[in-house]
Scaffold this motif. Structure first.
Motif, mmCIF file in Angstrom:
data_model
loop_
_atom_site.group_PDB
_atom_site.id
_atom_site.type_symbol
_atom_site.label_atom_id
_atom_site.label_comp_id
_atom_site.label_asym_id
_atom_site.label_seq_id
_atom_site.Cartn_x
_atom_site.Cartn_y
_atom_site.Cartn_z
ATOM 1 N N PHE A 38 0.830 -1.205 0.000
ATOM 2 C CA PHE A 38 0.000 0.000 0.000
ATOM 3 C C PHE A 38 0.867 1.259 0.000
ATOM 4 O O PHE A 38 0.705 2.142 -0.844
ATOM 5 C CB PHE A 38 -0.930 0.000 1.220
ATOM 6 N N TYR A 39 1.802 1.346 0.957
ATOM 7 C CA TYR A 39 2.614 2.559 1.063
ATOM 8 C C TYR A 39 3.594 2.693 -0.108
ATOM 9 O O TYR A 39 3.856 3.799 -0.582
ATOM 10 C CB TYR A 39 3.317 2.621 2.419
ATOM 11 N N ALA A 40 4.103 1.584 -0.620
ATOM 12 C CA ALA A 40 4.946 1.645 -1.815
ATOM 13 C C ALA A 40 4.119 2.148 -2.995
ATOM 14 O O ALA A 40 4.608 2.928 -3.818
ATOM 15 C CB ALA A 40 5.548 0.281 -2.120
ATOM 16 N N GLY A 41 2.857 1.747 -3.069
ATOM 17 C CA GLY A 41 1.973 2.204 -4.130
ATOM 18 C C GLY A 41 1.678 3.691 -4.079
ATOM 19 O O GLY A 41 1.295 4.285 -5.079
ATOM 20 N N LEU A 42 1.859 4.300 -2.903
ATOM 21 C CA LEU A 42 1.688 5.749 -2.779
ATOM 22 C C LEU A 42 2.947 6.500 -3.188
ATOM 23 O O LEU A 42 2.938 7.725 -3.262
ATOM 24 C CB LEU A 42 1.333 6.120 -1.328
ATOM 25 N N GLY A 43 4.024 5.781 -3.430
ATOM 26 C CA GLY A 43 5.266 6.420 -3.858
ATOM 27 C C GLY A 43 6.372 6.430 -2.823
ATOM 28 O O GLY A 43 7.424 7.014 -3.060
ATOM 29 N N LEU A 44 6.170 5.778 -1.674
ATOM 30 C CA LEU A 44 7.234 5.726 -0.679
ATOM 31 C C LEU A 44 8.269 4.691 -1.100
ATOM 32 O O LEU A 44 7.913 3.580 -1.516
ATOM 33 C CB LEU A 44 6.684 5.364 0.703
ATOM 34 N N ALA A 45 9.527 5.056 -1.025
ATOM 35 C CA ALA A 45 10.624 4.157 -1.386
ATOM 36 C C ALA A 45 11.009 3.344 -0.145
ATOM 37 O O ALA A 45 11.903 3.715 0.606
ATOM 38 C CB ALA A 45 11.814 4.960 -1.900
ATOM 39 N N LEU A 46 10.304 2.243 0.054
ATOM 40 C CA LEU A 46 10.527 1.407 1.235
ATOM 41 C C LEU A 46 11.708 0.477 1.013
ATOM 42 O O LEU A 46 11.862 -0.115 -0.054
ATOM 43 C CB LEU A 46 9.275 0.592 1.541
ATOM 44 N N VAL A 47 12.531 0.356 2.048
ATOM 45 C CA VAL A 47 13.670 -0.566 2.004
ATOM 46 C C VAL A 47 13.562 -1.517 3.186
ATOM 47 O O VAL A 47 13.101 -1.143 4.268
ATOM 48 C CB VAL A 47 15.023 0.178 2.025
ATOM 49 N N ALA A 48 13.991 -2.748 2.964
ATOM 50 C CA ALA A 48 13.971 -3.759 4.022
ATOM 51 C C ALA A 48 15.082 -3.461 5.019
ATOM 52 O O ALA A 48 16.197 -3.100 4.631
ATOM 53 C CB ALA A 48 14.153 -5.147 3.417
ATOM 54 N N GLU A 49 14.754 -3.599 6.301
ATOM 55 C CA GLU A 49 15.742 -3.377 7.360
ATOM 56 C C GLU A 49 15.562 -4.418 8.455
ATOM 57 O O GLU A 49 14.483 -4.982 8.620
ATOM 58 C CB GLU A 49 15.570 -1.996 8.004
ATOM 59 N N HIS A 57 11.681 -5.412 8.996
ATOM 60 C CA HIS A 57 10.646 -4.398 8.816
ATOM 61 C C HIS A 57 10.981 -3.567 7.578
ATOM 62 O O HIS A 57 11.980 -3.815 6.909
ATOM 63 C CB HIS A 57 10.528 -3.510 10.064
ATOM 64 N N TRP A 58 10.142 -2.600 7.271
ATOM 65 C CA TRP A 58 10.316 -1.729 6.111
ATOM 66 C C TRP A 58 10.482 -0.293 6.580
ATOM 67 O O TRP A 58 9.864 0.120 7.556
ATOM 68 C CB TRP A 58 9.115 -1.834 5.176
ATOM 69 N N SER A 59 11.288 0.481 5.853
ATOM 70 C CA SER A 59 11.585 1.850 6.238
ATOM 71 C C SER A 59 11.586 2.746 5.006
ATOM 72 O O SER A 59 12.043 2.337 3.938
ATOM 73 C CB SER A 59 12.966 1.878 6.911
ATOM 74 N N ALA A 60 11.081 3.978 5.175
ATOM 75 C CA ALA A 60 11.105 4.962 4.086
ATOM 76 C C ALA A 60 11.424 6.331 4.673
ATOM 77 O O ALA A 60 10.875 6.707 5.713
ATOM 78 C CB ALA A 60 9.766 5.009 3.369
ATOM 79 N N LEU A 68 9.560 6.818 8.237
ATOM 80 C CA LEU A 68 8.376 6.005 8.508
ATOM 81 C C LEU A 68 8.826 4.556 8.480
ATOM 82 O O LEU A 68 9.521 4.138 7.544
ATOM 83 C CB LEU A 68 7.304 6.223 7.437
ATOM 84 N N GLU A 69 8.457 3.791 9.511
ATOM 85 C CA GLU A 69 8.789 2.376 9.544
ATOM 86 C C GLU A 69 7.521 1.552 9.708
ATOM 87 O O GLU A 69 6.615 1.947 10.441
ATOM 88 C CB GLU A 69 9.765 2.061 10.679
ATOM 89 N N LEU A 70 7.485 0.431 9.014
ATOM 90 C CA LEU A 70 6.397 -0.532 9.125
ATOM 91 C C LEU A 70 6.961 -1.769 9.800
ATOM 92 O O LEU A 70 7.873 -2.413 9.271
ATOM 93 C CB LEU A 70 5.863 -0.901 7.737
ATOM 94 N N TYR A 71 6.443 -2.078 10.978
ATOM 95 C CA TYR A 71 6.924 -3.211 11.776
ATOM 96 C C TYR A 71 5.816 -4.236 11.934
ATOM 97 O O TYR A 71 4.641 -3.881 12.054
ATOM 98 C CB TYR A 71 7.299 -2.744 13.184
#
Length: 125
Positions: A38-49, A57-60, A68-71
């Protein structure tokens, strides 16, 4: 003659501290992959961490000094009711320029403002 205390300049107030700024926002979710998409689809460049033995988790980066982190929520409850407002550059194939109201996989409201195409390529029409 009595000695007097030295005369000192009146104390100056300290300059005000810089205004508070958001540095980190962590969303805990039971639907990590769905939220990543969802957040990548909004244009956030998420990277795995992953930090040490902590969870993957994912971080942008949202801007200078703000992440912003998704845990994964794990055994804890996910982050509940929350409203976010993001401004993202225009990307072909993404959301149309303008304002959009979306709901992430966990039901959080996300207001998205997408810039104009000419803002993305640096031109000034």
């Amino acid at each position: 003659m009595t000695a007097s205390a030295p005369v000192t300049a009146p104390a100056r107030p300290s300059p005000p501290a810089p205004h508070p700024a958001l540095g980190l926002l962590v969303l805990y979710t039971g639907r990590l992959e769905a939220c990543r998409a969802f957040y990548a689809g909004l244009g956030l460049a998420l990277v795995a961490e992953q930090h040490g033995d902590g969870p993957a988790h994912w971080s942008a980066e949202l801007g200078p000094g703000c992440v912003l982190e998704l845990y994964p929520a794990g055994g804890q409850p996910p982050t509940g009711r929350l409203r976010l407002a993001l401004t993202v550059p225009y990307a072909p194939g993404g959301l149309a320029p303008g304002r959009h109201r979306r709901e992430d996989p966990d039901g959080r409201i996300v207001l998205v403002t997408v810039g104009q195409p000419e803002e993305a390529d640096g031109s000034t029409a």
